[in-house]
Design a protein around this motif. Sequence first.
Motif, short mmCIF file in Angstrom:
data_model
loop_
_atom_site.label_atom_id
_atom_site.label_comp_id
_atom_site.label_asym_id
_atom_site.label_seq_id
_atom_site.Cartn_x
_atom_site.Cartn_y
_atom_site.Cartn_z
N PRO A 71 0.82 -1.20 0.00
CA PRO A 71 0.00 0.00 0.00
C PRO A 71 0.86 1.26 0.00
O PRO A 71 2.00 1.24 0.44
CB PRO A 71 -0.78 -0.11 1.31
CG PRO A 71 0.13 -0.87 2.22
CD PRO A 71 0.88 -1.84 1.32
N THR A 72 0.29 2.34 -0.50
CA THR A 72 0.92 3.65 -0.44
C THR A 72 -0.10 4.64 0.09
O THR A 72 -1.26 4.63 -0.31
CB THR A 72 1.42 4.11 -1.83
OG1 THR A 72 2.52 3.27 -2.22
CG2 THR A 72 1.89 5.56 -1.81
N ILE A 73 0.36 5.48 0.99
CA ILE A 73 -0.49 6.51 1.59
C ILE A 73 0.03 7.88 1.15
O ILE A 73 1.23 8.16 1.27
CB ILE A 73 -0.47 6.42 3.13
CG1 ILE A 73 -1.19 5.15 3.57
CG2 ILE A 73 -1.06 7.66 3.77
CD1 ILE A 73 -1.08 4.85 5.05
N LEU A 74 -0.88 8.71 0.65
CA LEU A 74 -0.57 10.10 0.34
C LEU A 74 -1.50 10.97 1.17
O LEU A 74 -2.71 10.78 1.15
CB LEU A 74 -0.80 10.41 -1.14
CG LEU A 74 -0.06 9.59 -2.19
CD1 LEU A 74 -0.39 10.09 -3.58
CD2 LEU A 74 1.43 9.64 -1.95
N LEU A 75 -0.93 11.91 1.89
CA LEU A 75 -1.73 12.83 2.69
C LEU A 75 -1.65 14.22 2.06
O LEU A 75 -0.56 14.76 1.89
CB LEU A 75 -1.23 12.89 4.14
CG LEU A 75 -1.91 13.91 5.04
CD1 LEU A 75 -3.39 13.61 5.19
CD2 LEU A 75 -1.23 13.96 6.39
N TYR A 76 -2.82 14.75 1.72
CA TYR A 76 -2.92 16.09 1.15
C TYR A 76 -3.61 17.01 2.13
O TYR A 76 -4.65 16.68 2.70
CB TYR A 76 -3.73 16.06 -0.15
CG TYR A 76 -2.93 15.68 -1.36
CD1 TYR A 76 -2.54 16.63 -2.29
CD2 TYR A 76 -2.54 14.36 -1.57
CE1 TYR A 76 -1.79 16.27 -3.41
CE2 TYR A 76 -1.80 14.00 -2.68
CZ TYR A 76 -1.42 14.97 -3.59
OH TYR A 76 -0.68 14.62 -4.69
N ILE A 77 -3.01 18.17 2.34
CA ILE A 77 -3.59 19.23 3.16
C ILE A 77 -3.66 20.48 2.30
O ILE A 77 -2.65 20.89 1.73
CB ILE A 77 -2.76 19.52 4.44
CG1 ILE A 77 -2.57 18.26 5.28
CG2 ILE A 77 -3.37 20.66 5.24
CD1 ILE A 77 -3.80 17.75 5.98
N GLU A 78 -4.85 21.05 2.19
CA GLU A 78 -5.07 22.25 1.39
C GLU A 78 -4.46 22.12 -0.01
O GLU A 78 -3.82 23.05 -0.51
CB GLU A 78 -4.57 23.48 2.12
CG GLU A 78 -5.34 23.74 3.40
CD GLU A 78 -4.89 24.97 4.16
OE1 GLU A 78 -3.83 25.56 3.82
OE2 GLU A 78 -5.59 25.32 5.11
N GLY A 79 -4.65 20.96 -0.62
CA GLY A 79 -4.24 20.76 -2.00
C GLY A 79 -2.79 20.39 -2.22
O GLY A 79 -2.36 20.22 -3.36
N LYS A 80 -2.00 20.26 -1.14
CA LYS A 80 -0.59 19.98 -1.29
C LYS A 80 -0.24 18.66 -0.60
O LYS A 80 -0.71 18.38 0.50
CB LYS A 80 0.24 21.10 -0.66
CG LYS A 80 1.72 20.93 -0.82
CD LYS A 80 2.50 22.08 -0.23
CE LYS A 80 3.98 21.82 -0.41
NZ LYS A 80 4.80 22.55 0.51
N GLU A 81 0.60 17.86 -1.26
CA GLU A 81 1.04 16.61 -0.66
C GLU A 81 2.03 16.90 0.46
O GLU A 81 3.05 17.56 0.27
CB GLU A 81 1.72 15.72 -1.71
CG GLU A 81 2.15 14.37 -1.16
CD GLU A 81 2.86 13.50 -2.16
OE1 GLU A 81 3.83 12.83 -1.75
OE2 GLU A 81 2.48 13.48 -3.35
N TYR A 82 1.70 16.38 1.66
CA TYR A 82 2.56 16.58 2.82
C TYR A 82 3.20 15.30 3.32
O TYR A 82 4.17 15.36 4.08
CB TYR A 82 1.77 17.21 3.98
CG TYR A 82 1.70 18.70 3.88
CD1 TYR A 82 2.65 19.50 4.50
CD2 TYR A 82 0.69 19.32 3.16
CE1 TYR A 82 2.60 20.87 4.41
CE2 TYR A 82 0.62 20.70 3.07
CZ TYR A 82 1.58 21.46 3.69
OH TYR A 82 1.53 22.83 3.58
N LEU A 83 2.65 14.16 2.94
CA LEU A 83 3.17 12.90 3.47
C LEU A 83 2.99 11.80 2.44
O LEU A 83 1.96 11.73 1.77
CB LEU A 83 2.41 12.53 4.75
CG LEU A 83 2.80 11.25 5.45
CD1 LEU A 83 4.19 11.38 6.07
CD2 LEU A 83 1.78 10.93 6.54
N ARG A 84 4.03 10.96 2.34
CA ARG A 84 3.99 9.80 1.44
C ARG A 84 4.68 8.66 2.17
O ARG A 84 5.82 8.76 2.58
CB ARG A 84 4.73 10.12 0.15
CG ARG A 84 4.80 8.96 -0.84
CD ARG A 84 5.56 9.36 -2.09
NE ARG A 84 4.78 10.29 -2.88
CZ ARG A 84 4.17 9.99 -4.03
NH1 ARG A 84 4.26 8.78 -4.52
NH2 ARG A 84 3.48 10.90 -4.67
#
Length: 107
Positions: A71-84
Motif C-alpha cells: 500500500p501507499t499513503i498520500l496525505l494532502y492538506i489544502e491541496g498539497k502533498e505533505y506525506l507519502r
Amino acid sequence: MIQSKEDFNKEIKAHTGVLFYFATTSCSVGEALEPKVRALLKENFPKLMFRFIDMNQAPELSAAHQVFVEPTILLYIEGKEYLRKSRHIGLSELDMAISRIYDLAFK
C-alpha cells in the motif's frame, strides 16, 4: 470510487485534508492495514477524509502520482502533498507523522 485525476482533484478541493490509500483488493498487507489506518484517522484525526484507491481500477491515476507499490499513503492538506508512505507502514510512525501535520493544519 476514485478512478481518475478529475475524481482525485475534486476530493482535494472538497476537503481541507484527505488521506489517499492506494492498494489493491488482492494485497494481503494492504487489506490488513486499511482498517487500522481508518481506525487511526477516526480516533486521532477526525477532520481528515479517508479515500481508498484501487490501483487495479485506476492504474493511470496511480502512475500519475508515482505510486507503484502497495500500500501507499498520500496525505494532502489544502491541496498539497505533505506525506507519502509506502509498503512497510508502521502505525505508530504514521500516527506521529500525521500528528505533526494535523496540528499545524487544524489547530
